[in-house]
Scaffold this motif. Sequence first.
Motif, PDB file in Angstrom:
ATOM      1  N   LEU A  43     -29.900 -41.285 -54.872  1.00  0.00           N
ATOM      2  CA  LEU A  43     -30.723 -41.293 -53.671  1.00  0.00           C
ATOM      3  C   LEU A  43     -31.182 -39.875 -53.370  1.00  0.00           C
ATOM      4  N   TRP A 338     -31.383 -43.230 -43.923  1.00  0.00           N
ATOM      5  CA  TRP A 338     -32.246 -42.801 -45.031  1.00  0.00           C
ATOM      6  C   TRP A 338     -31.826 -43.399 -46.369  1.00  0.00           C
ATOM      7  N   GLN A 342     -33.868 -46.796 -49.638  1.00  0.00           N
ATOM      8  CA  GLN A 342     -34.015 -46.417 -51.041  1.00  0.00           C
ATOM      9  C   GLN A 342     -33.296 -47.370 -51.997  1.00  0.00           C
TER      10      GLN A 342
END
Length: 399
Positions: A43, A338, A342
């Motif tokens: 990531l 965040w 992903q």
Amino acid sequence: MALDHARHKLSALSQRATGRLPLEGGRSTMQLLLAAVLAASTLVTPQVTGPFPVGTFNAHLTDTRADPWHPDQRRELMVTVTYPARAKGEEAPFLTPAFAAATDPIISSPAFLDIPAGTVDWTGTRRQARTNAPALPGRFPTVLFSPGLQSPREFHAGAADDLASRGYVVVTVSHTYESLVVEFPGGRLVPSEVQDARPETMKKAIDARVADMRFVLGQLPRLHKGADVTRVGIAGHSYGGYTAGETMVHDRRFDAGINIDGAMEHSGEGPYAPGEIVTKGVDRPFLLFGGDLGERELSHVDTSLTRSWADFWPNQRGWKRDVHLDDGAHLGFSDLQWAVPQIDEVTPERRVELIGTITPRSSVKAQHDYVAAFFDLHLKHRGTTLFDRARHPGIRLVP
């Protein structure tokens, strides 16, 4: 936990963590994770927004007090110190191999991300901080951070890195025998032993946390010479937000605090049991920063999730504000905000449940800016207009 759905999820995680990690075909979880890492996805962590590069290191601390969960032992803690630094050294891993091996099957389980174990290469994912980078000269305000009930400190690295880049020494704390897993030197892993949400268990947890934070602050001068312990903030997510408030009640060395989406009560499965931060307030600045659970919100004007914010509001004697992140979910106040977008294998429904519908970029920026603005105002005495009117998408100031 502040929210019932989060409590349910972390209770399930704790049960997995305190039992045996799953084995398949006689192979260990470590072997399975390492075998999958070649196909796993790394990531990208969010860039820091402050002017300083960032360094980081872990520290093992031992208190003289007995451990509340194991009275025959002295209390041991692991902390991560993140600080303004020179841009030298290797980027720190988001998770160590041993910690990732122990927790990935739990984090990936149907109770949480609901993806195949080994989908994410957590160890290959790199923080913005560099391991043991030389510290910048000077002294910087200090902020201590406490994660949620049974949550690992490792999943708040993004916020720590960003705040450190703006000129703070940030110390994140794992609460041993309650955090999901704590990794000590030598690869020793200590899982959570919290098995219920009875009021007495929740009270033991909050008392242990307050003592942990007070002890860590006392250790800081020897841990990092750049930590200015005359300017100290405290923040936390979920039960960590309760920890921040309760610690301020009991220790005047903490000058300002933030509760991020956490009920300030140790009620558990029993009757309402508010903390002293609720019944007494403090005469120093305190910020409430809440999110949503479906149509309900955590704020001092909505008591559908907890009464504690509403009860705290008239008793708070110092500066106060209630900032709300519309369409943001409970676990979006962690690095999952965040990370989850992903991971293609996370379903849209699970993504909304975990991190809400707010644009992740907007959410991360708002969180980082408001946390920094609060501590800039009260620890550095720098003016800001962010608490006068909302300037970020999704942010609402609750009157």
